[in-house]
Every structure is written in C-alpha cells, then in structure tokens.
Design an enzyme around this catalytic site. Structure first.
Site, mmCIF file in Angstrom:
data_model
loop_
_atom_site.group_PDB
_atom_site.id
_atom_site.type_symbol
_atom_site.label_atom_id
_atom_site.label_comp_id
_atom_site.label_asym_id
_atom_site.label_seq_id
_atom_site.Cartn_x
_atom_site.Cartn_y
_atom_site.Cartn_z
ATOM 1 N N GLY A 163 -9.000 33.981 23.636
ATOM 2 C CA GLY A 163 -7.658 34.574 23.165
ATOM 3 C C GLY A 163 -7.535 34.688 21.538
ATOM 4 O O GLY A 163 -6.319 34.844 21.143
ATOM 5 N N SER A 164 -8.769 34.258 20.827
ATOM 6 C CA SER A 164 -8.525 34.375 19.347
ATOM 7 C C SER A 164 -8.240 35.561 18.840
ATOM 8 O O SER A 164 -7.489 35.611 17.917
ATOM 9 C CB SER A 164 -9.522 33.620 18.685
ATOM 10 O OG SER A 164 -10.874 34.459 18.683
ATOM 11 N N ASN A 165 -8.719 36.728 19.580
ATOM 12 C CA ASN A 165 -8.230 38.161 19.022
ATOM 13 C C ASN A 165 -7.035 38.567 19.248
ATOM 14 O O ASN A 165 -6.143 39.182 18.723
ATOM 15 C CB ASN A 165 -9.444 39.051 19.406
ATOM 16 C CG ASN A 165 -10.654 38.731 18.807
ATOM 17 O OD1 ASN A 165 -10.904 39.494 17.638
ATOM 18 N ND2 ASN A 165 -11.743 38.378 19.463
ATOM 19 N N GLU A 194 -13.883 39.860 13.386
ATOM 20 C CA GLU A 194 -13.195 40.483 14.592
ATOM 21 C C GLU A 194 -11.753 40.546 14.352
ATOM 22 O O GLU A 194 -11.005 41.276 14.865
ATOM 23 C CB GLU A 194 -13.884 39.744 15.660
ATOM 24 C CG GLU A 194 -15.174 40.334 16.391
ATOM 25 C CD GLU A 194 -15.216 39.580 17.598
ATOM 26 O OE1 GLU A 194 -15.180 38.501 17.746
ATOM 27 O OE2 GLU A 194 -15.681 40.452 18.591
ATOM 28 N N ILE A 205 -16.067 45.025 33.773
ATOM 29 C CA ILE A 205 -16.256 46.421 33.453
ATOM 30 C C ILE A 205 -15.295 47.277 34.211
ATOM 31 O O ILE A 205 -14.967 46.953 35.388
ATOM 32 C CB ILE A 205 -17.858 46.838 33.944
ATOM 33 C CG1 ILE A 205 -18.869 46.129 33.040
ATOM 34 C CG2 ILE A 205 -17.993 48.258 33.844
ATOM 35 C CD1 ILE A 205 -20.395 46.189 33.892
ATOM 36 N N MET A 225 -13.779 40.711 30.157
ATOM 37 C CA MET A 225 -15.260 40.560 30.360
ATOM 38 C C MET A 225 -15.489 41.179 31.735
ATOM 39 O O MET A 225 -16.302 40.648 32.631
ATOM 40 C CB MET A 225 -15.648 39.138 30.320
ATOM 41 C CG MET A 225 -15.594 38.314 28.993
ATOM 42 S SD MET A 225 -16.155 39.259 27.573
ATOM 43 C CE MET A 225 -17.913 38.930 27.972
ATOM 44 N N HIS A 254 -15.882 44.733 20.689
ATOM 45 C CA HIS A 254 -17.477 44.467 21.056
ATOM 46 C C HIS A 254 -17.970 43.803 19.887
ATOM 47 O O HIS A 254 -17.933 44.347 18.680
ATOM 48 C CB HIS A 254 -18.176 45.554 21.553
ATOM 49 C CG HIS A 254 -19.413 45.108 22.216
ATOM 50 N ND1 HIS A 254 -19.721 44.368 23.285
ATOM 51 C CD2 HIS A 254 -20.788 45.510 21.635
ATOM 52 C CE1 HIS A 254 -20.934 44.257 23.385
ATOM 53 N NE2 HIS A 254 -21.512 44.775 22.628
ATOM 54 N N ASN A 281 -11.503 48.971 23.051
ATOM 55 C CA ASN A 281 -12.182 47.626 23.515
ATOM 56 C C ASN A 281 -13.096 47.227 21.996
ATOM 57 O O ASN A 281 -13.266 48.021 21.356
ATOM 58 C CB ASN A 281 -13.384 47.855 24.215
ATOM 59 C CG ASN A 281 -14.316 46.815 24.837
ATOM 60 O OD1 ASN A 281 -13.725 45.791 25.197
ATOM 61 N ND2 ASN A 281 -15.626 47.031 24.534
ATOM 62 N N ASP A 301 -19.409 49.366 26.642
ATOM 63 C CA ASP A 301 -19.553 49.125 25.109
ATOM 64 C C ASP A 301 -19.978 50.487 24.458
ATOM 65 O O ASP A 301 -20.493 50.390 23.364
ATOM 66 C CB ASP A 301 -20.263 47.994 24.835
ATOM 67 C CG ASP A 301 -19.673 46.677 25.302
ATOM 68 O OD1 ASP A 301 -20.704 46.045 25.801
ATOM 69 O OD2 ASP A 301 -18.618 46.720 25.406
HETATM 70 C C1 GRF Z 1 -15.097 38.341 21.284
HETATM 71 O O1 GRF Z 1 -16.141 37.848 20.512
HETATM 72 C C2 GRF Z 1 -15.129 39.688 21.801
HETATM 73 O O2 GRF Z 1 -15.712 40.386 21.253
HETATM 74 C C3 GRF Z 1 -16.126 39.428 23.051
HETATM 75 O O3 GRF Z 1 -15.602 38.054 23.563
HETATM 76 C C4 GRF Z 1 -14.979 37.317 22.417
HETATM 77 C C5 GRF Z 1 -13.434 37.131 23.070
HETATM 78 O O4 GRF Z 1 -13.159 36.162 22.125
HETATM 79 N N1 GRF Z 1 -15.901 40.464 23.990
HETATM 80 P P1 GRF Z 1 -11.527 35.698 22.092
HETATM 81 O O5 GRF Z 1 -11.253 35.350 23.695
HETATM 82 O O6 GRF Z 1 -10.672 36.828 21.580
HETATM 83 O O7 GRF Z 1 -11.325 34.274 21.261
#
Ligand code: GRF
Length: 197
Positions: free
Chosen positions: A12-14, A178, A92, A90, A109, A107, A149
């Site tokens: 969940g860093s994003n 990202e 589909i 992760m 990627h 999404n 993707d």
């Molecule tokens: C990211 O690199 C994203 O592009 C890929 O999985 C990773 C998720 O990282 N699909 P996080 O869970 O957001 O840290």
C-alpha cells in the site's frame, strides 16, 4: 469533494501516497474506502490508521471470478465512488466488475505503455536491461479494460536504468516515480470527470 475507492493487495505505498496527497490538499478527493483481496495487505492498516474504512474481501467461497467481481462491485458501489483506483491490486477484473463503472476504473502498472504487461514487470524489465535490450522502463496509469494492463493511458513516467543498478536500486527509483505518478494521474482523471466540489 470527489470520492475515491482504492483497491489494493499488498504494502500500500501507493495508497499511502494518495492518503498523504488527500490530507495535504494536493488531491481534491476523499478516500471513501480501501478494499483488499489479501487479508495480510499492510495497506489495510495504513487506511485504518487514518480512519478510512478498510475491508478485506476474500476470494474464498466464491465459485468463480465473475461471482467475486459481482460481490466486489456491490461492496465498492456502497461507498459511492466517483473513481476507483487499482493501486497494486493483483487480481484481474472481469467485465462483471468493469462494466459497472465505465470510464471510472484506473490502474497503476510498473511498466511503460505496451511493455511488460502482467506480473513481475519490474523484474522482466530489469532482465531486458541486463540483456542490453532496453535502457529505460517506467510506470503508467491507464483506464482499466478487460485486457490486462492495457487501456487508454492517462499518464506515464519513464525511469532510466543506471550502469550499476541492481534490481533493488532500480525498483526503489521506480516505486518513487509511482508515488508521484499515482497522485498526478488520479488528479487528472478526476479533472477529466469534472470533479465534484
Ligand atoms: C506497485 O509497483 C504497482 O505498480 C504494482 O504493485 C506494486 C504495489 O505496491 N501493481 P504498493 O502495494 O502500492 O506498495
């Protein structure tokens, strides 16, 4: 204020980048809920820590992809999202989910448009770099369609390889890109929808 639902499967860093941007006012949106298909996803704790409803929806007990996707769509809809962000989700998603939110699922990627679709994209790009086939990779945010993707690209960032890169040093630089991209692309998608004040 626009409402987001964020789907995750891992660290969940994003998601954290979206939380921070929403809290600092850099992203004009509220995160209404975070849903994960993995119980152990640390992203669920990141959401809970700031009072965002964080929900685990197991795929166990569903006979097939479509029935999971229908249940997931129902759960998502309950939070009245303007936009659904797949931030490291992760699974589909089939039309059983996507068709319920036309033009409203984006999404992230970790590869450039049209390159390294599917899993382990960072590793595969790094192997191509080591084989002398490419000098850069990157990350993108696109509208989700049934093809994995793929779909119209909202924004992407190119990330170059450096001579002494290891997989870890490259991945760290890519993840940093990202975290900036996901906020920028989400903001752009909301603007494109005429974000609600
Ligand atoms: C990211 O690199 C994203 O592009 C890929 O999985 C990773 C998720 O990282 N699909 P996080 O869970 O957001 O840290």
């Amino acid at each position: 204020m626009s409402r987001l639902v964020v789907l995750i499967s891992g660290g969940g860093s994003n998601l954290q980048a979206l939380i921070d941007a929403a809290q600092s006012g850099h992203l004009p949106a509220d995160i209404a809920a975070v849903i994960s298909n993995k119980k152990s996803a640390y992203g669920l704790e990141r959401a809970a820590a700031v009072g965002i409803p964080s929900i685990f929806l197991s795929a166990k007990g569903f006979p097939d992809r479509e029935s999971y996707d229908v249940a997931l769509a129902r759960m998502v809809r309950e939070h009245r999202p303007d936009l659904i962000v797949l931030a490291g989700f992760m699974r589909i998603l089939s039309p059983a989910f996507l068709d319920q939110f036309p033009g409203r699922v984006i999404n992230l990627h970790p590869a450039l448009p049209g390159r390294f679709a599917g899993t382990r994209a960072i590793e595969r790009a790094f192997a191509a770099f080591q084989a002398g086939e490419i000098t850069a990779s990157g990350c993108m945010v696109h509208y989700a369609i049934p093809e994995v993707d793929a779909g119209p690209v909202i924004e992407y960032r190119e990330v170059g390889f450096e001579p002494h890169d290891t997989l870890d040093t490259f991945a760290a630089r890519l993840h940093g890109a990202e975290h900036e991209l996901i906020v920028s692309a989400t903001r752009k998608a909301l603007r494109g929808m005429g974000e609600r004040e």
